[in-house]
Structures are given as structure tokens and as C-alpha cells.
Design an enzyme around this catalytic site. Structure first.
Site, PDB file in Angstrom:
ATOM      1  N   LYS A 288       0.831  -1.195   0.000  1.00 52.38           N
ATOM      2  CA  LYS A 288       0.000   0.000   0.000  1.00 52.38           C
ATOM      3  C   LYS A 288       0.868   1.248   0.000  1.00 52.38           C
ATOM      4  O   LYS A 288       2.041   1.213   0.367  1.00 52.38           O
ATOM      5  CB  LYS A 288      -0.883   0.023   1.254  1.00 52.38           C
ATOM      6  CG  LYS A 288      -1.970  -1.030   1.307  1.00 52.38           C
ATOM      7  CD  LYS A 288      -2.732  -0.932   2.609  1.00 52.38           C
ATOM      8  CE  LYS A 288      -3.834  -1.974   2.699  1.00 52.38           C
ATOM      9  NZ  LYS A 288      -4.948  -1.701   1.775  1.00 52.38           N
ATOM     10  N   ARG A 362     -10.509 -11.498   1.354  1.00 51.52           N
ATOM     11  CA  ARG A 362     -11.305 -12.589   0.764  1.00 51.52           C
ATOM     12  C   ARG A 362     -10.553 -13.922   0.817  1.00 51.52           C
ATOM     13  O   ARG A 362     -11.179 -14.981   0.839  1.00 51.52           O
ATOM     14  CB  ARG A 362     -11.691 -12.219  -0.668  1.00 51.52           C
ATOM     15  CG  ARG A 362     -10.531 -12.065  -1.630  1.00 51.52           C
ATOM     16  CD  ARG A 362     -10.860 -11.192  -2.829  1.00 51.52           C
ATOM     17  NE  ARG A 362     -10.941  -9.788  -2.463  1.00 51.52           N
ATOM     18  CZ  ARG A 362     -11.247  -8.817  -3.321  1.00 51.52           C
ATOM     19  NH1 ARG A 362     -11.513  -9.114  -4.590  1.00 51.52           N
ATOM     20  NH2 ARG A 362     -11.290  -7.566  -2.924  1.00 51.52           N
TER      21      ARG A 362
END
Length: 509
Positions: A288, A362
Site C-alpha cells: 500500500k 477474501r
């Protein structure tokens, strides 16, 4: 903060109430509530309205001291908006009263008063919702997140004891509501505490220990609360290749947390809550940007809200079987970390091409969603700070709700949506469907873990849906609602109110 109810007959004279602070409502157009009228024998409240010191608009407040003929040391006037029609009790709805409750809490937090008597609930359209709004607002105003400072701020204002004036006929209902509201406030506080802690404190092991503490504190003779914590070797034995792929770059050991609240009948199928527990998300190899990365300590907001909900229902001894499942780990980059392009095998046997290691939520959830099949659940709700795309779609007002579109899943969605509306912890239903699965196709594996920027929150939900075919399922994306950035940076405690109310309603049904 201590809460209680005080029974009052419909014609009670509030001017004789000996308290440090009494809270009464006033309306726009210089109209007084009956309780304000009872304190206005010398005209001081009317004079404040006439002078314009307070307008009566929703959430406006004014503190008056040492009123002649009034036993209370202070009278707090709170604006309730438009006056009700003749003989009507109130025009306030739940959303409006939430604003009133927040203004009341903010005002009381600024006072140095030992106790307060609140009469506003007599004018709420929904007495139970009014008590809940006031308890949550008062507890939120008292919440502190500075426990790790070397010199935490010393707070000298605020009210320690709060009593709600309730008509005698409503006492039983009010006491039930107060019990539920306090448990809910305690659950929200736990959720905020967990999400506000930095990643070097709130590790997967810390979350596991929190689950153990809940079980130890609330396990009772009438129902059983238990925990099971699976370590890396046990997860390997279960072939949780997707979950474990996220942990490869971290030195923190992963924990797969199972917390069981068996308050219902033994034969009853449980409701299962699955919470994403990424205690810090660097993005992994798909690193990130540095700005704002400190906030990725809250990427376990789903796990925190599930634990907060479990604490609330445990305190209530809720007569329902509920199981929490929390896959928890860090997502970090090092030489062992999973790389973009790697293919992993999930517990279900489906293979996954990892195109972006920052789509890790996920990957941990899919193995948890396969694991819960063993419980033969009545319903499964997973909760996750899953996608920035959900913030783009819904902002910070509504959590995203995703589920299949059929009668059974519509019923589950409606239950969750109704609980959100009732508590102000709202969600908005989003679509999923086969058309979106086209974006998740991979040349090399059964499915890719991302589907591109278009409809990102939807394709994330579609990815999860592949692993939920054996039961009724819903997904809550709380990326936009679990946390506030900027000057008010910190956890919100959402969606504990939604989840707890959903479970209370299920138990009542």
C-alpha cells in the site's frame, strides 16, 4: 457510568426532583414539554425561549442553573424540533431522537454533575429505541482511546449516574430495554478498543485471548460458551491454503478463532458470524501507499465487531446458538510472502490465482466460509473491512450488504436491513450475480482473487459467494462504516448494533 430507571406517574411534579441535573425537552415556536412546564413556575424557561437563548431546534441545548422553585441544581433544555399536534405524545422518530440523544450526551459531558435525571424518553415515539439511543450516546461520549499515552488526559467533567424517568406502566419494558442497551454499549466499547489498538498490541494472539476472556467471563450453568483456537499446523491439516498464504510474510503466528455461544436448544442450527481478522494490512508484496497505512490496524474491524457482538449477547444470556469464526493474521511483505501470480488451493479445493496480495481479506474469509459448513448453520453472516470500492459506492453512511437474490436470502437480507434501520446502524443492499463472475475468470486457476476496478465491492462479494453454496449467507462490507479518519480518527463500533439486534430479533422469533 451507572444507569437506572425511575418510575414516575403521569402527573409527577419534576420540580421536586433532587438531582444535580434534570434534562427536559422544549419545542420550536417557544413551546414547552409537560416536564418543562412543571419546572417553569417562575417563568425562567419561557424567558430563555423568548430571548432566543435556545430555539428548540433538534439538538439545541441550554443549561440553566438555580431556578427558583426547582430542586435540581441544573436544568438542561434540549430542543426536540416541531411541537406535536394537540393530544399527540410526540412527533419524534428514531433518527431524530438519535440526534437529540447525541446532543444531550455532549451537553452532559461538559458538566461537572454527579447525576442526571433524563425525562426525554417520555416524548419519544419509541421508548425502547429512545433508551438505547441515550445509553449509546452517553457511553460514546465517555469513551477514551488514550490509554497508551504516558499521561492520559484527566477528564473532570461528565455525569456518573443517569436515571431515566419512565411512567410506571412502562417500567418493565424500559428495564428490558436498558439491560439490552447496556450490553450493547459494552459490546461496542470492546469493538472500539480492539480496533483502536495498534498492530503491535492487537495481534492475532491478542484477539484469540480476547475470545477466551469472553468465554471465561460469561460461561454459565444455563448455557455454554467455549473457544477453540487453531494454530498454523492445525490449519495446515485442514488444508486452509488460502488463509495461510496471507500469513507467509509475517512473523506473527496466525490464529483461527472459534467462539461458541450455545444459548439455544442443542438441536437448533446456529447462526454463524465470520469476522475478517487482519490485525495489520501492509498490502503484502502489493504494498500500500505509505500515507494512511497506519489506519490499516483497523483491518480487523470485522473480527472486532463479531467479538463485540458475542460479548453483548453473552451478557444478555441470549437464548440462541451463535458461533463466531475469526481467521486472524497479518499481511506483511518479506522473502517468504505470497507473490502476485502465485496460485494457492483453498480448503474447498478451489484454486485461486492471486493477482493482488492486497486483496487478502477474501483469501482468509473463503477458508473460514468453507470451515463453517461443519456447523450446518441456519445462516452465516460474514463481516469485513473488505474493499475501498464499497466506500466509493456508499460513503461512510451505510455498510454494504450482499447476498444471493432468492426468497430465502431476501428474508435474511430484510432481517439485517431492518435491524440496521431500527438502530441507525444502517446497511444498503447491493447486487451480486453471475454476470460479475466473468471478471474473476483466470487462465491458470479456478478463480482470480480480484476482478478489476469496476464494481470492486461486488466482485469481492461474488468471490466469497463461491464458497457459501451449502447454506444461507450474507456479506457485510464495513470498510466505510467501521472507522473514521481525520481529526476524529478511530473506530466507530459498527456494525455491533445491527448484528446484536439481528440476533435478539432471531431469538425472540
Amino acid at each position: 457510568m451507572d444507569f437506572s430507571t425511575k418510575p414516575l406517574a403521569a402527573n409527577s411534579n419534576f420540580s421536586s426532583s433532587k438531582t444535580a441535573c434534570i434534562v427536559v425537552g422544549i419545542y420550536e415556536n417557544k413551546k414547552l414539554s409537560p416536564e418543562a412546564e412543571a419546572l417553569n413556575s417562575q417563568g425562567a424557561i419561557s424567558a430563555a425561549l423568548k430571548s432566543g437563548d435556545i430555539t428548540g431546534k433538534v439538538g439545541s441545548t441550554l443549561v440553566l442553573r438555580n431556578l427558583a422553585g426547582v430542586a435540581a441544581e441544573r436544568v438542561v433544555l434540549v430542543g426536540l424540533g416541531s411541537a406535536p399536534a394537540a393530544k399527540a405524545v410526540t412527533t419524534l422518530n428514531n433518527a431524530t431522537f438519535t440526534k437529540v440523544a447525541q446532543a444531550t450526551a455532549q451537553c452532559l459531558a461538559s458538566l461537572s454533575a454527579a447525576d442526571a435525571l433524563i425525562t426525554l424518553t417520555l416524548h419519544a415515539e419509541n421508548l425502547n429505541a429512545a433508551i438505547r439511543s441515550l445509553v449509546l450516546a452517553l457511553r460514546a461520549s465517555a469513551y477514551r482511546c488514550d490509554g497508551l499515552k504516558s499521561k492520559p488526559e484527566v477528564i473532570t467533567t461528565g455525569v456518573a449516574k443517569v436515571a431515566f424517568s419512565i411512567q410506571s406502566k412502562d417500567q418493565a419494558s424500559a428495564k428490558t430495554s436498558l439491560t439490552q442497551s447496556i450490553a450493547l454499549a459494552n459490546g461496542i466499547a470492546l469493538t472500539k478498543q480492539l480496533a483502536d489498538l495498534p498492530g503491535n498490541f492487537c495481534t492475532p494472539t491478542y484477539l484469540a485471548n480476547t475470545a477466551k476472556k469472553i468465554a471465561a467471563e460469561f460461561n454459565a450453568a444455563t448455557f455454554k460458551i467455549s473457544t477453540e483456537i487453531l494454530d498454523r499446523k492445525q490449519c495446515q491439516a485442514l488444508k486452509m491454503g488460502s488463509f495461510l498464504s496471507v500469513t507467509n510474510g509475517s512473523d506473527e503466528p496466525p490464529k483461527f478463532i472459534v467462539l461458541k455461544h450455545m444459548g439455544g436448544k442443542a438441536k437448533d442450527a446456529p447462526v454463524v458470524l465470520v469476522g475478517k481478522g487482519i490485525t495489520f494490512d501492509s498490502g503484502g508484496i502489493s504494498l500500500k501507499a505509505g500515507a494512511g497505512m497506519d489506519e490499516m490496524k483497523y483491518d480487523m474491524g470485522g473480527a472486532a465487531s463479531v467479538l463485540g457482538t458475542m460479548r453483548a449477547i453473552a451478557e444478555l444470556k441470549l437464548k440462541l446458538n451463535v458461533i463466531a469464526v475469526i481467521p486472524s493474521c497479518e499481511n506483511m511483505p518479506n522473502g517468504r510472502a505470497t507473490k502476485p501470480g502465485d496460485i494457492v488451493t483453498s480448503m474447498s479445493g478451489q484454486t485461486i490465482e492471486i493477482l493482488n496480495t492486497d486483496a487478502e481479506g477474501r483469501l482468509v474469509l473463503c477458508d473460514a466460509l468453507t470451515y463453517v459448513e461443519r456447523f450446518k448453520p441456519a445462516a452465516v453472516v460474514d463481516v469485513a473491512t473488505l474493499t475501498g470500492a464499497c466506500i466509493t459506492s456508499l460513503g461512510h453512511h451505510n455498510s454494504g450488504l450482499f447476498t444471493r437474490h432468492d426468497a430465502v436470502h431476501d428474508d435474511l437480507a430484510n432481517e439485517l436491513l431492518a435491524a440496521g434501520v431500527d438502530t441507525g446502524d444502517t446497511a444498503w443492499r447491493m447486487p451480486i450475480g453471475e454476470a460479475y463472475n466473468e471478471q474473476l475468470k483466470s487462465n491458470f486457476a479456478d478463480v482470480a482473487n480480484i476482478g478489476g476496478p469496476a464494481g470492486g465491492s461486488i466482485t469481492a462479494a461474488c468471490f466469497l459467494e463461491r464458497f457459501t453454496k451449502q447454506y444461507t449467507w450474507a456479506h457485510l462490507d464495513i470498510a466505510g462504516t467501521a472507522w473514521k479518519s481525520g481529526a476524529a480518527k478511530g473506530a466507530t463500533g459498527r456494525p455491533v448494533s445491527l448484528l446484536t439486534t439481528f440476533l435478539i430479533n432471531r431469538a425472540s422469533a
